[in-house]
Design a protein around this motif. Structure first.
Motif, PDB file in Angstrom:
ATOM      1  N   TRP A  10      -7.284 -14.972  12.577  1.00 59.24           N
ATOM      2  CA  TRP A  10      -6.631 -14.363  11.412  1.00 59.24           C
ATOM      3  C   TRP A  10      -6.823 -12.855  11.314  1.00 59.24           C
ATOM      4  O   TRP A  10      -6.091 -12.186  10.561  1.00 59.24           O
ATOM      5  N   LEU A  11      -7.809 -12.321  12.020  1.00 61.83           N
ATOM      6  CA  LEU A  11      -8.131 -10.897  11.881  1.00 61.83           C
ATOM      7  C   LEU A  11      -7.725 -10.127  13.130  1.00 61.83           C
ATOM      8  O   LEU A  11      -7.811 -10.650  14.238  1.00 61.83           O
ATOM      9  N   PRO A  12      -7.282  -8.885  12.964  1.00 52.77           N
ATOM     10  CA  PRO A  12      -7.038  -8.194  11.685  1.00 52.77           C
ATOM     11  C   PRO A  12      -5.722  -8.629  11.054  1.00 52.77           C
ATOM     12  O   PRO A  12      -4.885  -9.270  11.700  1.00 52.77           O
ATOM     13  N   ILE A  13      -5.516  -8.265   9.790  1.00 52.15           N
ATOM     14  CA  ILE A  13      -4.258  -8.541   9.105  1.00 52.15           C
ATOM     15  C   ILE A  13      -3.163  -7.652   9.699  1.00 52.15           C
ATOM     16  O   ILE A  13      -3.356  -6.445   9.818  1.00 52.15           O
ATOM     17  N   PRO A  14      -2.027  -8.209  10.095  1.00 49.62           N
ATOM     18  CA  PRO A  14      -0.922  -7.362  10.573  1.00 49.62           C
ATOM     19  C   PRO A  14      -0.420  -6.453   9.446  1.00 49.62           C
ATOM     20  O   PRO A  14      -0.249  -6.898   8.312  1.00 49.62           O
ATOM     21  N   ARG A  15      -0.203  -5.205   9.782  1.00 50.06           N
ATOM     22  CA  ARG A  15       0.290  -4.254   8.785  1.00 50.06           C
ATOM     23  C   ARG A  15       1.611  -3.613   9.199  1.00 50.06           C
ATOM     24  O   ARG A  15       2.053  -2.646   8.575  1.00 50.06           O
ATOM     25  N   GLN A  16       2.249  -4.128  10.247  1.00 55.46           N
ATOM     26  CA  GLN A  16       3.530  -3.590  10.658  1.00 55.46           C
ATOM     27  C   GLN A  16       4.599  -3.916   9.613  1.00 55.46           C
ATOM     28  O   GLN A  16       4.525  -4.922   8.923  1.00 55.46           O
ATOM     29  N   ARG A  17       5.600  -3.049   9.544  1.00 55.19           N
ATOM     30  CA  ARG A  17       6.714  -3.271   8.624  1.00 55.19           C
ATOM     31  C   ARG A  17       7.385  -4.600   8.947  1.00 55.19           C
ATOM     32  O   ARG A  17       7.693  -4.896  10.100  1.00 55.19           O
ATOM     33  N   LEU A  18       7.609  -5.416   7.929  1.00 57.81           N
ATOM     34  CA  LEU A  18       8.259  -6.704   8.130  1.00 57.81           C
ATOM     35  C   LEU A  18       9.744  -6.495   8.434  1.00 57.81           C
ATOM     36  O   LEU A  18      10.369  -5.608   7.841  1.00 57.81           O
ATOM     37  N   PRO A  19      10.312  -7.310   9.313  1.00 61.21           N
ATOM     38  CA  PRO A  19      11.710  -7.105   9.720  1.00 61.21           C
ATOM     39  C   PRO A  19      12.706  -7.752   8.769  1.00 61.21           C
ATOM     40  O   PRO A  19      13.823  -8.101   9.178  1.00 61.21           O
ATOM     41  N   PHE A  20      12.324  -7.935   7.509  1.00 55.19           N
ATOM     42  CA  PHE A  20      13.216  -8.510   6.504  1.00 55.19           C
ATOM     43  C   PHE A  20      12.778  -7.997   5.129  1.00 55.19           C
ATOM     44  O   PHE A  20      11.619  -7.603   4.947  1.00 55.19           O
ATOM     45  N   PRO A  21      13.684  -7.988   4.158  1.00 51.24           N
ATOM     46  CA  PRO A  21      13.310  -7.535   2.817  1.00 51.24           C
ATOM     47  C   PRO A  21      12.258  -8.461   2.218  1.00 51.24           C
ATOM     48  O   PRO A  21      12.323  -9.679   2.392  1.00 51.24           O
ATOM     49  N   SER A  22      11.302  -7.873   1.506  1.00 48.88           N
ATOM     50  CA  SER A  22      10.238  -8.696   0.930  1.00 48.88           C
ATOM     51  C   SER A  22       9.730  -8.087  -0.366  1.00 48.88           C
ATOM     52  O   SER A  22       9.820  -6.885  -0.588  1.00 48.88           O
ATOM     53  N   THR A  23       9.190  -8.972  -1.203  1.00 49.24           N
ATOM     54  CA  THR A  23       8.537  -8.570  -2.447  1.00 49.24           C
ATOM     55  C   THR A  23       7.124  -9.122  -2.444  1.00 49.24           C
ATOM     56  O   THR A  23       6.928 -10.327  -2.230  1.00 49.24           O
ATOM     57  N   VAL A  24       6.144  -8.266  -2.636  1.00 42.72           N
ATOM     58  CA  VAL A  24       4.756  -8.693  -2.787  1.00 42.72           C
ATOM     59  C   VAL A  24       4.439  -8.740  -4.278  1.00 42.72           C
ATOM     60  O   VAL A  24       4.538  -7.720  -4.971  1.00 42.72           O
ATOM     61  N   ALA A  25       4.103  -9.937  -4.771  1.00 42.58           N
ATOM     62  CA  ALA A  25       3.715 -10.115  -6.171  1.00 42.58           C
ATOM     63  C   ALA A  25       2.195 -10.099  -6.244  1.00 42.58           C
ATOM     64  O   ALA A  25       1.529 -10.977  -5.702  1.00 42.58           O
ATOM     65  N   ALA A  26       1.642  -9.076  -6.892  1.00 41.68           N
ATOM     66  CA  ALA A  26       0.199  -8.829  -6.844  1.00 41.68           C
ATOM     67  C   ALA A  26      -0.459  -9.042  -8.206  1.00 41.68           C
ATOM     68  O   ALA A  26       0.113  -8.727  -9.252  1.00 41.68           O
ATOM     69  N   SER A  27      -1.674  -9.571  -8.144  1.00 40.43           N
ATOM     70  CA  SER A  27      -2.494  -9.764  -9.343  1.00 40.43           C
ATOM     71  C   SER A  27      -3.537  -8.651  -9.430  1.00 40.43           C
ATOM     72  O   SER A  27      -4.078  -8.220  -8.411  1.00 40.43           O
ATOM     73  N   ARG A  28      -3.836  -8.230 -10.660  1.00 43.03           N
ATOM     74  CA  ARG A  28      -4.828  -7.162 -10.842  1.00 43.03           C
ATOM     75  C   ARG A  28      -6.258  -7.677 -10.918  1.00 43.03           C
ATOM     76  O   ARG A  28      -7.198  -6.883 -10.938  1.00 43.03           O
ATOM     77  N   ASN A  29      -6.441  -8.993 -10.981  1.00 40.68           N
ATOM     78  CA  ASN A  29      -7.806  -9.536 -11.027  1.00 40.68           C
ATOM     79  C   ASN A  29      -7.937 -10.744 -10.104  1.00 40.68           C
ATOM     80  O   ASN A  29      -8.565 -11.747 -10.458  1.00 40.68           O
ATOM     81  N   ASP A  30      -7.366 -10.638  -8.933  1.00 40.47           N
ATOM     82  CA  ASP A  30      -7.387 -11.733  -7.963  1.00 40.47           C
ATOM     83  C   ASP A  30      -8.761 -11.810  -7.294  1.00 40.47           C
ATOM     84  O   ASP A  30      -9.197 -10.836  -6.667  1.00 40.47           O
ATOM     85  N   PRO A  31      -9.459 -12.942  -7.387  1.00 39.09           N
ATOM     86  CA  PRO A  31     -10.769 -13.045  -6.745  1.00 39.09           C
ATOM     87  C   PRO A  31     -10.683 -13.065  -5.218  1.00 39.09           C
ATOM     88  O   PRO A  31     -11.703 -12.934  -4.546  1.00 39.09           O
TER      89      PRO A  31
END
Length: 207
Positions: free
Chosen positions: A116-137
């Motif tokens: 699983w490591l490292p996390i891929p950080r390349q630009r995704l080849p499709f439109p995407s939305t990341v829904a993020a939490s401000r207090n995610d454990p």
């Protein structure tokens, strides 16, 4: 009438959870598939990516991905190695697998050993939305913002929703349906526009 895009749901490492919003979403949508639980190699990144790819290979219509937690990382790893067209993706509260997770989750050593490591950080080849939490454990907000920037994703700030799972008090999540509907509609509009442009080119070529 154009076929509605197929929604492919990508669960996290805990797979099917009865009161999870992804489970509720799958019941309420038409034209939806869920990546099935693994019988063996449950922590293997390669096995997770292969399972996703097998589902996507079975679909001929446009695809919208809906991933949660480590399922978001499955999508990121899949996108790095595969090239099947994806029309869009909703990536909800990604788990930051590069930092220690809470005690009941796999260790960094286990995650690294399973690819699983490292996390891929390349630009995704499709439109995407990341829904993020401000207090995610399972992930710091600023870290998720950085992932969204690397992936070229639109960032949606959900506020303080924990990990958006039953343990955080979230089973059915109505907003999932509206976000998926927006994705599907944008895909259908794009397909319709493309078809209109193609027709115009054909007419022009015969003028």
């Amino acid at each position: 009438m154009d076929e509605s895009p197929t929604v492919v749901i990508v669960p996290g490492l805990r797979d099917h959870v009865e009161d999870h919003w992804q489970t509720h979403l799958a019941r309420r949508l038409d034209n939806v598939l869920t990546v099935p639980p693994l019988e063996t190699d449950k922590l293997s990144r390669d096995a997770r990516v292969a399972a996703l790819d097998e589902v996507l290979t079975s679909v001929s219509s446009p695809v919208v991905l809906v991933a949660h937690s480590a399922g978001v990382m499955t999508v990121a790893h899949w996108a790095r190695a595969h090239h099947r067209d994806v029309a869009g993706a909703l990536l909800v509260t990604p788990a930051d697998l590069e930092l220690p997770l809470p005690e009941s989750y796999p260790s960094l050593e286990e995650l690294d050993r399973n690819g699983w490591l490292p996390i891929p950080r390349q630009r995704l080849p499709f439109p995407s939305t990341v829904a993020a939490s401000r207090n995610d454990p399972l992930a710091g907000y600023r870290r998720v913002v950085g992932l969204a920037e690397g992936w070229g994703s639109r960032l949606l700030d959900l506020g303080e929703v924990g990990h958006l799972n039953p343990a955080s008090g979230y089973g059915y999540w109505p907003r999932a349906e509206s976000l998926v509907r927006e994705l599907r509609e944008s895909v259908s509009r794009a397909a319709s526009s493309h078809a209109t442009d193609s027709d115009a080119q054909v007419e022009h070529s015969h003028a």
